[in-house]
Design a protein around this motif. Structure first.
Motif, PDB file in Angstrom:
ATOM      1  N   VAL A  58       0.819  -1.213   0.000  1.00 30.50           N
ATOM      2  CA  VAL A  58       0.000   0.000   0.000  1.00 30.50           C
ATOM      3  C   VAL A  58       0.856   1.268   0.000  1.00 30.50           C
ATOM      4  CG1 VAL A  58      -1.780   1.286   1.253  1.00 30.50           C
ATOM      5  CG2 VAL A  58      -1.874  -1.207   1.187  1.00 30.50           C
ATOM      6  N   PHE A  59       1.959   1.246   0.769  1.00 29.08           N
ATOM      7  CA  PHE A  59       2.673   2.505   0.982  1.00 29.08           C
ATOM      8  C   PHE A  59       3.935   2.682   0.148  1.00 29.08           C
ATOM      9  CE2 PHE A  59       0.192   1.898   4.917  1.00 29.08           C
ATOM     10  CZ  PHE A  59      -0.587   3.031   4.795  1.00 29.08           C
ATOM     11  N   GLY A  91      -0.102   3.889  -2.512  1.00 26.76           N
ATOM     12  CA  GLY A  91       0.340   3.610  -3.878  1.00 26.76           C
ATOM     13  C   GLY A  91      -0.660   2.799  -4.675  1.00 26.76           C
ATOM     14  N   LEU A  92      -1.843   2.527  -4.122  1.00 24.96           N
ATOM     15  CA  LEU A  92      -2.800   1.669  -4.831  1.00 24.96           C
ATOM     16  C   LEU A  92      -4.084   2.428  -5.161  1.00 24.96           C
ATOM     17  CD1 LEU A  92      -2.685  -1.664  -2.761  1.00 24.96           C
ATOM     18  CD2 LEU A  92      -1.437  -1.112  -4.839  1.00 24.96           C
ATOM     19  N   PRO A  93      -4.679   2.139  -6.326  1.00 26.68           N
ATOM     20  CA  PRO A  93      -6.028   2.650  -6.593  1.00 26.68           C
ATOM     21  C   PRO A  93      -6.988   2.008  -5.584  1.00 26.68           C
ATOM     22  CG  PRO A  93      -5.030   1.714  -8.580  1.00 26.68           C
ATOM     23  CD  PRO A  93      -4.164   1.326  -7.428  1.00 26.68           C
ATOM     24  N   PHE A 122      -8.899  -1.288  -6.455  1.00 27.14           N
ATOM     25  CA  PHE A 122      -7.937  -2.389  -6.516  1.00 27.14           C
ATOM     26  C   PHE A 122      -7.544  -2.812  -5.103  1.00 27.14           C
ATOM     27  CE2 PHE A 122      -3.513  -3.893  -6.735  1.00 27.14           C
ATOM     28  CZ  PHE A 122      -3.606  -4.871  -7.711  1.00 27.14           C
ATOM     29  N   PHE A 123      -7.365  -1.831  -4.214  1.00 25.56           N
ATOM     30  CA  PHE A 123      -7.047  -2.137  -2.823  1.00 25.56           C
ATOM     31  C   PHE A 123      -8.153  -2.988  -2.186  1.00 25.56           C
ATOM     32  CE2 PHE A 123      -7.938  -1.099   1.614  1.00 25.56           C
ATOM     33  CZ  PHE A 123      -6.775  -1.540   2.233  1.00 25.56           C
ATOM     34  N   PHE A 124      -9.411  -2.592  -2.407  1.00 25.48           N
ATOM     35  CA  PHE A 124     -10.508  -3.369  -1.833  1.00 25.48           C
ATOM     36  C   PHE A 124     -10.522  -4.790  -2.378  1.00 25.48           C
ATOM     37  CE2 PHE A 124     -12.573   0.452  -0.096  1.00 25.48           C
ATOM     38  CZ  PHE A 124     -12.965  -0.086   1.119  1.00 25.48           C
ATOM     39  N   ALA A 125     -10.259  -4.933  -3.671  1.00 24.72           N
ATOM     40  CA  ALA A 125     -10.320  -6.247  -4.292  1.00 24.72           C
ATOM     41  C   ALA A 125      -9.205  -7.165  -3.799  1.00 24.72           C
ATOM     42  CB  ALA A 125     -10.259  -6.117  -5.814  1.00 24.72           C
ATOM     43  N   GLN A 126      -8.017  -6.614  -3.513  1.00 22.45           N
ATOM     44  CA  GLN A 126      -6.888  -7.495  -3.205  1.00 22.45           C
ATOM     45  C   GLN A 126      -6.454  -7.452  -1.741  1.00 22.45           C
ATOM     46  OE1 GLN A 126      -3.733  -7.701  -6.077  1.00 22.45           O
ATOM     47  NE2 GLN A 126      -5.191  -8.471  -7.567  1.00 22.45           N
ATOM     48  N   GLN A 127      -6.922  -6.481  -0.954  1.00 26.07           N
ATOM     49  CA  GLN A 127      -6.529  -6.413   0.448  1.00 26.07           C
ATOM     50  C   GLN A 127      -7.729  -6.131   1.371  1.00 26.07           C
ATOM     51  OE1 GLN A 127      -2.782  -5.987   1.829  1.00 26.07           O
ATOM     52  NE2 GLN A 127      -2.945  -7.536   0.252  1.00 26.07           N
ATOM     53  N   GLY A 128      -8.370  -4.986   1.125  1.00 28.26           N
ATOM     54  CA  GLY A 128      -9.357  -4.456   2.058  1.00 28.26           C
ATOM     55  C   GLY A 128     -10.488  -5.419   2.356  1.00 28.26           C
TER      56      GLY A 128
END
Lengths: 590, 110
Positions: free
Chosen positions: A215-216, B61-63, B66-72
């Protein structure tokens, strides 16, 4: 070469030590009675059951191949991440507490009793057997591949070694032995996944925690830029190769299929009570999430690293990269300077020609500018070497891959043997069988199942991916709806459930065989395309599930309500303190 | 075995709480459907249906989509299950259905 032999020595040492450890646990937890054999005496603590469930669930494919697949698919790989974790929410909220309350040993037990029908029981047994056999065949192949890669024995020898070890655990310890062995295997596999991922994250971003680095850091943006420069689409671009509807359906089918998989459900029979079943689902997903949130980070890092270290480099530069040389030998990585400019270029398309659908690494493909082939599997397997980790870490990855494959295989084999020994032999053929006979039949069935699984491991079916789609589609269209409705809708009756299963299953089976006929039967053309709104074979289980639910609800309301005893049973399942009907029945019959 | 004689089991040790049983089930269902709505919102909603719109927003650094799909979404899944287990413990306790706290537990096999 000293380096390579150090890796081999470490691999032998770590694999031997971990296996001795598993064997010791298997021996320590050996069982004599059938409740220990099938449900570990219902004495497994919630956290331990969570770890065992996680090891059971995460196969060689999750461990070795998933990060690689995501690396190739980019955003579209999210179907696996969300699909294979989201199902646990369904399990925890809709299934596990109630099935635990019901008691008994297997999923067909619930289906047969709730729908007061041996027909329903038999359909459930067949579906459970099919789903589990499909899975276990792939696992045995995975064991063989990991052995062959790390111990440098032929794949078939690796499969046979795996068969012997799995049979030993399952025959001796039953569910109890398997559960405690899986707890240990979880520890090995998660360390083996996290250490290299963390090292690669540190090397590329200066941040050792992969999730934070993901993420960062600006690595994903850089990767997007490289992808565009080389002619690919952006890594994070959604719906590159699949439509929105298809991604949605595949994700739902995988979620619902996960919640309907017999070897996952049965794990929740091993805990002491309903409360433990709820908590243990949380622990299971937490343990799974450790790997499943690391994998997409690793996928991004490894793809960035691969593209950045190979593209545009001269042959001499590439030859100096030790990991490239080492993986080239295994045929998982191959490059060829097609245009003779002394440099290697990466571009979309196959670098080599295909014969009968398989890449032929001897024949460069003149139609594309791509000069590198790499198997998705090297994303995880090569990480320790890329991150320049010591030999023992490479060996640990081997031990982790084996732990992942063996733990899943043994859990599946137990479901297969309990389906045959308990659901068929005891419930349908010889209800008078004694404890000792049932455990004995269970053990014999494990041995038979190992032999069948080993056969498919040595002679893999050419359409494994389609068969796995089948397994999830069938679980989604059969077990999940009738179990949920059996708990949440007391009006659902035998006729409704049977028709629901028949319609749901036939739709999924016809759709998958029809769209995949060219791969399954070797016909020239599929019988029909993805005619249902363009949904692919992998996602059709979601539609099958909806069909099943609608048919079950409607037919149930057009026919007679279930007997009063059944409605009272449903009532009792919903409340944690009532005595479990199934357990009382068992007590009386023994 | 196709016809379980479950009437043997239903006269529960809890007959005096019988009028409370339905509210228990209703409260449980309300909780389940609320949590499943969140479950669908973060995964199928944020991760798939609205991923394009959310990708216009950056999270580090993530859209965002995309963050929700792969992490959140995975983080939210874990929280949902633990939250459910915790709330159900309290609900069981309120309705005195928690087996652990019952001085005379109902008969269990083994």
């Amino acid at each position: 070469m000293t380096d390579l032999s150090a890796v081999q020595v470490w691999t032998y040492v770590l694999v031997t030590v971990t296996f001795m450890f598993y064997l010791y646990i298997g021996w320590w937890a050996r069982v004599r009675e059938s409740s220990g054999f099938y449900v570990a005496g219902r004495g497994v603590p919630a956290i331990a059951n969570g770890a065992a469930t996680a090891a059971d669930w995460m196969s060689a494919a999750s461990f070795i191949s998933m990060a690689g697949l995501i690396s190739v698919m980019g955003y579209d790989g999210s179907i696996y991440l969300m699909g294979w974790t989201g199902g646990y929410v369904l399990l925890a909220l809709l299934l596990a507490p109630y099935l635990r309350k019901f008691g008994k040993y297997t999923v067909p037990d619930f289906v047969g009793d709730r729908y007061y029908s041996d027909t329903a029981r038999v359909v459930a047994v067949i579906a459970a057997l099919f789903i589990s056999m499909t899975y276990v065949a792939g696992q045995m192949r995975g064991v063989g591949i990991v052995f062959s890669r790390f111990l440098e024995v032929p794949i078939n020898v690796g499969v046979v070694i795996g068969m012997v070890i799995v049979a030993f655990f399952a025959v001796l310890g039953g569910m109890k032995g398997i559960t405690w062995t899986q707890v240990a295997q979880y520890g090995v596999l998660i360390l083996a996944f996290l250490i290299p991922s963390s090292a690669l994250a540190l090397k590329l971003t200066g941040q050792p925690i992969p999730q934070l680095a993901f993420v960062f850091s600006d690595l994903t943006e850089k990767l997007n830029q490289i992808q565009v420069d080389l002619g690919f689409k952006e890594y994070t671009e959604p719906f590159r190769d699949k439509s929105l509807l298809d991604v949605l359906c595949i994700t739902v089918a995988l979620m619902v299929g996960t919640a309907g998989l017999p070897h996952v459900i049965v794990r929740f029979y091993t805990v002491p009570n309903v409360r433990a079943a709820r908590w243990s689902a949380g622990w299971a997903l937490l343990f799974i999430a450790l790997l499943y949130t690391t994998a997409p980070a690793l996928a991004t890092f490894a793809r960035y690293n691969l593209l950045a270290s190979l593209n545009g480099k001269t042959i001499e530069e590439i030859e100096q990269l030790e990991w490239v040389a080492s993986w080239e030998k295994t045929q998982l990585l191959k490059y060829v300077d097609k245009n003779g400019d002394g440099r290697i270029q990466i571009a979309p398309g196959d670098a080599f020609l295909r014969t009968d659908g398989d890449l032929n690494l001897a024949q460069p493909n003149p139609a594309t500018a791509n000069e590198v082939y790499f198997s998705a599997d090297i994303i995880v397997l090569s990480t320790p070497e890329v991150a320049r980790l010591p030999a023992w870490v490479i060996a640990l990855v081997a031990a982790g891959g084996l732990a992942a494959a063996l733990s899943t295989a043994s859990g599946l084999l137990l479901v297969i043997s309990s389906s045959i020994a308990h659901d068929i032999y005891y419930r349908l053929i010889r209800p008078t069988a004694s404890e000792g006979q049932r455990v004995m039949v269970g053990r014999i069935c494990v041995v038979l199942a190992v032999i069948v699984a080993g056969y498919f491991g040595i002679n893999p079916m050419g359409f494994v991916a389609q068969v796995v789609a089948f397994a999830f589609g069938l679980a989604a269209a059969s077990f999940f709806p009738i179990i949920i409705l059996g708990i949440f809708d007391s009006r659902t009756n035998r006729t409704g459930a049977i028709w629901g299963m028949i319609v749901g299953l036939s739709f999924v089976v016809i759709y998958i065989t029809g769209t995949q006929a060219h791969k399954i039967f070797g016909t020239d053309q599929p019988w029909f395309g993805n005619w249902f709104f363009g949904i692919s074979a992998e996602g059709i289980g979601a539609v099958g599930m909806v069909l099943n639910v609608v048919v079950t609800l409607v037919v149930s309301r057009l026919t007679a309500a279930p007997p009063r005893a059944i409605r009272e049973m449903v009532e009792s399942i919903r409340h944690p303190d009532h005595p479990a009907p199934a357990l009382i029945l068992d007590e009386e019959s023994e | 075995m196709a016809n379980p004689r479950s009437e043997t089991s239903t006269p529960s040790p809890n007959d005096k709480h019988r009028h409370l049983l339905d509210p228990y089930w209703r409260a449980n269902q309300r909780l389940i459907w609320t949590l499943l709505a969140i479950w669908a919102l973060v995964s199928l909603g944020a991760g798939i249906l609205f991923v394009r719109q959310l990708n216009a927003i950056q999270l580090g650094g993530l859209p965002l989509g995309f963050f929700f799909a792969q992490q959140g979404s995975i983080y939210v899944f874990v929280l949902l299950i633990f939250f459910y287990a915790w709330r159900m413990d309290r609900l069981d306790h309120k309705f005195r259905l928690d087996v652990d706290a019952d001085p005379t537990p109902p008969p269990q096999a083994h």
